[in-house]
Design a protein around this motif. Structure first.
Motif, PDB file in Angstrom:
ATOM      1  N   GLU A  43       0.849  -1.194   0.000  1.00 36.66           N
ATOM      2  CA  GLU A  43       0.000   0.000   0.000  1.00 36.66           C
ATOM      3  C   GLU A  43       0.882   1.241   0.000  1.00 36.66           C
ATOM      4  OE1 GLU A  43      -2.585  -0.290   3.354  1.00 36.66           O
ATOM      5  OE2 GLU A  43      -3.656  -2.045   2.579  1.00 36.66           O
ATOM      6  N   GLY A  44       1.490   1.514  -1.131  1.00 36.45           N
ATOM      7  CA  GLY A  44       2.433   2.626  -1.216  1.00 36.45           C
ATOM      8  C   GLY A  44       3.724   2.335  -0.482  1.00 36.45           C
ATOM      9  N   ALA A  45       4.146   1.086  -0.509  1.00 35.59           N
ATOM     10  CA  ALA A  45       5.394   0.690   0.154  1.00 35.59           C
ATOM     11  C   ALA A  45       6.579   1.348  -0.547  1.00 35.59           C
ATOM     12  CB  ALA A  45       5.544  -0.823   0.139  1.00 35.59           C
ATOM     13  N   GLN A  46       7.567   1.748   0.234  1.00 31.26           N
ATOM     14  CA  GLN A  46       8.740   2.401  -0.342  1.00 31.26           C
ATOM     15  C   GLN A  46       9.785   1.355  -0.732  1.00 31.26           C
ATOM     16  OE1 GLN A  46      10.341   5.993   1.499  1.00 31.26           O
ATOM     17  NE2 GLN A  46       8.517   6.122   2.808  1.00 31.26           N
ATOM     18  N   ALA A  47      10.359   1.552  -1.914  1.00 37.38           N
ATOM     19  CA  ALA A  47      11.364   0.618  -2.428  1.00 37.38           C
ATOM     20  C   ALA A  47      12.359   1.391  -3.272  1.00 37.38           C
ATOM     21  CB  ALA A  47      10.694  -0.485  -3.245  1.00 37.38           C
ATOM     22  N   TRP A  48      13.537   0.802  -3.464  1.00 42.17           N
ATOM     23  CA  TRP A  48      14.614   1.439  -4.213  1.00 42.17           C
ATOM     24  C   TRP A  48      15.007   0.556  -5.397  1.00 42.17           C
ATOM     25  CZ3 TRP A  48      13.492   2.263   0.705  1.00 42.17           C
ATOM     26  CH2 TRP A  48      13.608   3.565   1.221  1.00 42.17           C
ATOM     27  N   LEU A  49      15.251   1.190  -6.525  1.00 34.01           N
ATOM     28  CA  LEU A  49      15.590   0.459  -7.745  1.00 34.01           C
ATOM     29  C   LEU A  49      16.930  -0.248  -7.606  1.00 34.01           C
ATOM     30  CD1 LEU A  49      14.716  -0.049 -10.727  1.00 34.01           C
ATOM     31  CD2 LEU A  49      16.128   1.929 -11.337  1.00 34.01           C
ATOM     32  N   VAL A  50      16.971  -1.497  -8.030  1.00 35.67           N
ATOM     33  CA  VAL A  50      18.206  -2.278  -8.079  1.00 35.67           C
ATOM     34  C   VAL A  50      18.447  -2.640  -9.541  1.00 35.67           C
ATOM     35  CG1 VAL A  50      19.353  -4.409  -7.380  1.00 35.67           C
ATOM     36  CG2 VAL A  50      17.893  -3.190  -5.755  1.00 35.67           C
ATOM     37  N   GLY A  51      19.509  -2.110 -10.114  1.00 32.08           N
ATOM     38  CA  GLY A  51      19.745  -2.332 -11.532  1.00 32.08           C
ATOM     39  C   GLY A  51      19.010  -1.302 -12.369  1.00 32.08           C
ATOM     40  N   GLU A  52      18.796  -1.636 -13.617  1.00 31.69           N
ATOM     41  CA  GLU A  52      18.162  -0.710 -14.547  1.00 31.69           C
ATOM     42  C   GLU A  52      16.667  -0.977 -14.627  1.00 31.69           C
ATOM     43  OE1 GLU A  52      20.050  -0.876 -18.363  1.00 31.69           O
ATOM     44  OE2 GLU A  52      22.029  -1.215 -17.487  1.00 31.69           O
ATOM     45  N   GLU A  53      15.911   0.078 -14.862  1.00 33.68           N
ATOM     46  CA  GLU A  53      14.483  -0.099 -15.116  1.00 33.68           C
ATOM     47  C   GLU A  53      14.281  -1.003 -16.330  1.00 33.68           C
ATOM     48  OE1 GLU A  53      11.762   3.036 -15.534  1.00 33.68           O
ATOM     49  OE2 GLU A  53      12.102   3.924 -13.573  1.00 33.68           O
ATOM     50  N   GLY A  54      13.287  -1.861 -16.217  1.00 31.92           N
ATOM     51  CA  GLY A  54      12.962  -2.751 -17.328  1.00 31.92           C
ATOM     52  C   GLY A  54      13.832  -3.985 -17.425  1.00 31.92           C
ATOM     53  N   ARG A  55      14.812  -4.132 -16.510  1.00 32.15           N
ATOM     54  CA  ARG A  55      15.732  -5.272 -16.562  1.00 32.15           C
ATOM     55  C   ARG A  55      15.504  -6.241 -15.399  1.00 32.15           C
ATOM     56  NH1 ARG A  55      18.294  -7.018 -20.597  1.00 32.15           N
ATOM     57  NH2 ARG A  55      20.150  -7.544 -19.380  1.00 32.15           N
TER      58      ARG A  55
END
Length: 579
Positions: free
Chosen positions: A308-320
């Motif tokens: 429910e709107g949990a916060q997360a951080w990108l690991v690697g590239e978007e779409g990969r």
């Protein structure tokens, strides 16, 4: 007045023995795959795992299943799972043995190199223990994946459920290198040997674990069908931050400190780091809906969650996200093969322990000719599984070698498919050796029922049989794959005519396979050929001969216990004895 009777002809439980020292097939496979490996730590672990005290913890952790507390008594969200104290004792032992992160821990702290992963530099001044590239930078005799694999197999004999968060931590830790800042902060805790079950920020914890959340109810293995959305929410010291809205249908071990999950961005399916406690100390919006009521794997909490709107951080590239998931899946699939091999060994040990003490029709069960056939047949299957699983682990250690890199691609789906497929049938036959005593849940023999319920899990998890067979087909169609397989089997050329015929036919079968309809049959035959070649190099001649005669020549029925009369039953059974 109570009426009772003398209890006799009942076997003593298999307890207070060393699982490593008594496992000759495992020790011989280790000598073959890592001849310079120091096994002192494995011997100590084997003694602990075989102790009555740890067996009691395993039983209690399964009897007293995890309980979900979604809210406190005042209605505030908790989203916490409560475990029996024995679960925590088992986790402490597994992490203390390094089964979660040993291969990723460098003996010398150093900065994470720039250019690794997505190219984000390590934060200025940060020095972390980082994983060395597989197969590189390790001294002679250091085989961390093989060492860890052997320990994982031994632990599975005691209790497999708690190894779910252990396996996931092992699989996802190297993926964090794609976000250098997160890796710099989390790697020391993920590779250390301290267990800390407290729900608190990562900075204040002695040790950390990680889980994975990939599948959703509408897609299952087809993760491309995922609908969880990731919306950009700025950036901070950990890089690009997002808010996640959606769900995960299987979210195992929800009490881990963080998770790698998949969610859709404008660029496609992407991978995200999702901590349970946010950097500001607040609880992330991961809502545990319920715990799964599973056939087995009772000590482990598998859940369904909503974001429910949990916060997360990108690991690697978007779409990969898909390529990253495939890399992590390779490691968890190794653990599926290792885990089933360990369960086979324990089921066999229980069967041998029982039949060597129980008498029927005037002699010990183990001396009855037909029972000897069953036990020897089970021993062959168990040893072949051990040999193949450890061979795969060796490929992880030597991935810088071109041949080993190809073998890792080939052996992962083969081992996952074949070993795990054989598990349930194996457990049923081993249970039958104990008769009615094997079917009950109480006491020491209750372990057999637990093993039986656990066996299907590894076959289903991380890609069921069809997915593994198709993975093998794709791997074999790469230019160098068939040549690598031929090289792998060349060590056994001329050792058995049936094996020679099978090995010679495989390249043509791969080339002529126009559809996927026979992919399972191909996976089976490749697995048998590789297992036979390994047994030639790790096991006594009677084991190799009986395996080839039965599994490859066809002098075998459609159930265990149908080996030819000329089989050297004495040698095969004596080698498998747990005492």
């Amino acid at each position: 007045m109570d009426i009772t009777h003398e209890v006799f002809n009942q076997p003593e439980p298999l307890a207070d023995y060393n699982l490593f020292d008594t496992n000759r097939p495992l020790r011989d496979a280790l000598k073959f795959n890592a001849p310079a490996l120091d096994t002192t730590e494995l011997a100590a672990l084997g003694a602990m795992l075989g102790s009555t005290g740890m067996q009691t913890h395993a039983r209690l952790a399964n009897i007293h299943a995890p309980e979900l507390h979604s809210h406190d008594r005042f209605g505030r969200r908790l989203d916490q799972v409560e475990f029996h104290p024995s679960y925590h004792e088992l986790m402490k032992l597994a992490i203390g043995a390094g089964l979660h992160g040993t291969p990723w821990a460098s003996p010398h702290p150093g900065p994470l190199p720039e250019g690794e992963g997505t190219g984000h530099p390590a934060p200025k001044g940060k020095r972390v223990r980082h994983p060395l590239p597989l197969g590189e930078g390790r001294g002679e005799g250091l085989s961390p994946h093989v060492l860890r694999a052997a320990g994982f197999m031994l632990f599975t004999e005691l209790e497999p459920s708690v190894l779910c968060p252990i396996s996931m931590t092992y699989a996802v830790t190297p993926a964090l290198r794609s976000n250098a800042a997160i890796y710099a902060d989390w790697a020391p805790g993920l590779t250390g040997r301290a267990y800390d079950s407290e729900l608190k920020p990562w900075q204040g914890k002695a040790g950390l674990t990680m889980g994975m959340g990939m599948t959703e109810k509408q897609g299952g293995s087809d993760v491309r069908a995922n609908t969880t959305r990731a919306e950009p929410a700025g950036s901070d010291g950990w890089g690009a931050r997002y808010t996640l809205t959606g769900h995960k249908w299987f979210f195992s071990a929800p009490m881990c400190d963080a998770f790698l999950v998949l969610a859709q961005t404008t660029s496609g399916l992407s991978c995200f780091f999702l901590p349970r406690i946010l950097p500001d100390g607040s609880l992330n919006a991961i809502r545990i809906q319920r715990l799964k009521d599973k056939l087995g794997n009772k000590a482990n909490a598998s859940s369904e969650v909503e974001f429910e709107g949990a916060q997360a951080w990108l690991v690697g590239e978007e779409g990969r996200g898909i390529p990253q998931i495939l890399e992590m899946g390779t490691m968890t699939r190794l653990d599926c093969a290792l885990g089933t091999s360990g369960l086979m060994r324990q089921a066999l040990s229980l069967a041998l322990n029982h039949t060597s003490q129980r008498k029927a029709f005037g002699k010990l069960l183990i001396d009855q000719p037909l029972m000897r056939n069953v036990l020897a047949d089970l021993a062959l299957e168990s040893e072949a599984a051990t040999a193949l699983a450890l061979r795969l682990a060796r490929a992880f250690d030597r991935a810088a070698d071109a041949h080993e890199a190809v073998m890792a691609r080939l052996l992962t789906p083969i081992a996952k498919f074949w070993i795990c497929k054989r598990g349930s049938h194996f457990a049923q036959e081993a249970m039958e050796c104990l008769g009615g005593n094997g079917y009950v849940e109480e006491g020491g023999v209750g372990v057999m029922a637990r093993i039986y319920r656990e066996m299907p899990l590894n076959s289903i998890w991380e890609g069921a049989g069809n997915i593994m067979a198709l993975d093998l087909l794709r791997a074999l169609r790469k230019a160098d794959a068939v040549a690598a397989l031929e090289h792998e089997l060349s060590a056994a050329r001329g050792a058995h005519p049936a094996l020679d015929r099978l090995a010679a036919a495989l390249p043509t079968r791969v080339e002529q396979m126009a559809t996927e309809l026979e992919a399972r049959r191909l996976a089976q035959d490749v697995a048998l050929a590789v297992q036979a070649a390994l047994l030639l190099q790790t096991a006594p001649a009677p084991v190799f001969s009986a395996f080839c005669d039965s599994r490859i020549s066809g002098n075998w029925g459609q159930t265990f216990g149908t080996l030819a009369a000329g089989t050297d039953f004495d040698t095969i059974i004596a080698r498998a004895m747990p005492r």
